[in-house]
Design an enzyme around this catalytic site. Structure first.
Site, short mmCIF file in Angstrom:
data_model
loop_
_atom_site.label_atom_id
_atom_site.label_comp_id
_atom_site.label_asym_id
_atom_site.label_seq_id
_atom_site.Cartn_x
_atom_site.Cartn_y
_atom_site.Cartn_z
N LYS A 13 0.73 -1.42 -0.01
CA LYS A 13 0.05 0.05 0.04
C LYS A 13 0.94 1.34 -0.10
CE LYS A 13 -2.15 -0.68 3.95
NZ LYS A 13 -1.24 -2.10 4.34
N ARG A 89 -9.73 0.69 8.70
CA ARG A 89 -9.36 -0.49 8.91
C ARG A 89 -10.29 -1.68 9.63
NH1 ARG A 89 -3.62 0.38 9.26
NH2 ARG A 89 -2.31 -1.62 9.69
N ARG A 172 -1.00 -8.96 13.77
CA ARG A 172 -1.43 -7.95 12.85
C ARG A 172 -2.06 -8.53 11.61
NH1 ARG A 172 3.60 -5.22 11.06
NH2 ARG A 172 2.40 -3.53 10.49
P1 AMP Z 1 0.71 0.66 9.77
O1 AMP Z 1 1.96 1.47 9.61
O2 AMP Z 1 -0.40 1.01 8.84
O3 AMP Z 1 1.01 -0.97 9.52
O4 AMP Z 1 0.06 0.87 11.14
C1 AMP Z 1 0.89 0.55 12.13
C2 AMP Z 1 -0.05 0.25 13.49
O5 AMP Z 1 -0.65 1.54 13.93
C3 AMP Z 1 -1.02 -0.68 13.37
O6 AMP Z 1 -0.50 -1.92 13.77
C4 AMP Z 1 -2.01 -0.23 14.19
O7 AMP Z 1 -1.66 -0.29 15.75
C5 AMP Z 1 -2.03 1.24 14.21
N1 AMP Z 1 -3.01 2.02 13.09
C6 AMP Z 1 -3.01 2.26 12.02
N2 AMP Z 1 -3.94 2.60 11.46
C7 AMP Z 1 -4.65 2.11 12.03
C8 AMP Z 1 -6.20 2.14 12.14
N3 AMP Z 1 -7.00 2.67 10.74
N4 AMP Z 1 -7.13 1.66 13.00
C9 AMP Z 1 -6.42 1.29 14.09
N5 AMP Z 1 -5.22 1.26 14.25
C10 AMP Z 1 -4.29 1.78 13.37
#
Ligand code: AMP
Length: 219
Positions: A13, A89, A172
């Site tokens: 992404k 999400r 995750r």
């Molecule tokens: P990412 O970099 O998108 O993998 O996000 C890292 C972490 O941030 C995730 O594992 C969640 O803990 C938190 N996070 C990011 N986006 C969201 C979201 N839309 N809803 C809830 N937690 C989020």
């Protein structure tokens, strides 16, 4: 143009969002990057979010939605349009996003799902490195930097995210495939879904995606 990108961790992404921004000249908004920046800045939001992120859990919907709507509704972002990466999400987040945009007379134009098998995701995540300055993404196998450990774009140091290591990866991915995957039905029901095979070379995915998005947006 307002686009949602969703796909499991490691599905590409962030990498594809950077390519889309170069083509469509809109804003790339990554919820994970905003949480990580908030933590680096020492803010209360960052401190709260960090405790969930470290465990590989989702930050609660109310906190996430407020933070993202605040960002998206800033006039310069609403005007140029945006590419959302990592948000929504959950179905609750997707509904809150639709409601927040409707208040501005705006809507999501299209959502893109990057479909990548779980075994490939684990392989990608374990080789993923991020730059400290701007969170540019590299992979030791598929997209290595020119100089080991250094970002090609800004010269900053590369690091491996703690939540890309150990049990947090599995957790995750479990959350993605049980919860976030439900967005497929949500956006399909709105006739706003592009399903993309993300298990291909980065440039092949982006060429296909850009061509399909252009067609889709001119419907
Ligand atoms: P990412 O970099 O998108 O993998 O996000 C890292 C972490 O941030 C995730 O594992 C969640 O803990 C938190 N996070 C990011 N986006 C969201 C979201 N839309 N809803 C809830 N937690 C989020």
């Amino acid at each position: 143009m307002n686009i949602v990108l969703f796909g499991a961790q490691g599905s590409g992404k962030g990498t594809q969002a950077e390519k889309l921004v170069a083509t469509f000249h809109c804003h790339h908004i990554s919820s994970g990057d905003i949480f990580r920046d908030a933590f680096e800045d020492g803010s209360e939001l960052g401190r709260v979010a960090h405790s969930y992120i470290e465990r590989g859990e989702l930050v609660p919907d109310d906190i996430t939605v407020e933070m993202m709507l605040q960002r998206i509704t800033q006039p310069h972002i609403a005007r140029a349009g945006f590419i959302l990466d990592g948000f929504p999400r959950t179905i609750a987040q997707a509904k809150a996003l639709d409601e927040g945009l409707a208040k501005l007379g705006r809507e999501i134009d299209c959502s893109v799902y990057f479909d990548v098998p779980r075994a490939e995701l684990i392989k990608r995540l374990s080789g993923r490195y991020i730059c400290k300055a701007h969170q540019h993404v590299y992979n030791v196998r598929t997209k290595p930097p020119k100089v080991a450990g250094i970002c090609d774009m800004d010269g900053s140091e590369l690091y491996q995210r703690t939540d890309d290591q150990g049990p947090a990866i599995e957790k995750r991915l479990d959350i993605f495939f049980s919860e976030t995957i439900q967005l497929l039905d949500y956006y399909r029901a709105q006739n706003k879904l592009l399903h993309v095979d993300g298990n291909r070379d980065i440039d092949e995915v982006s060429a296909d995606l850009i061509e399909r998005l252009k067609k889709y947006l001119s419907r």
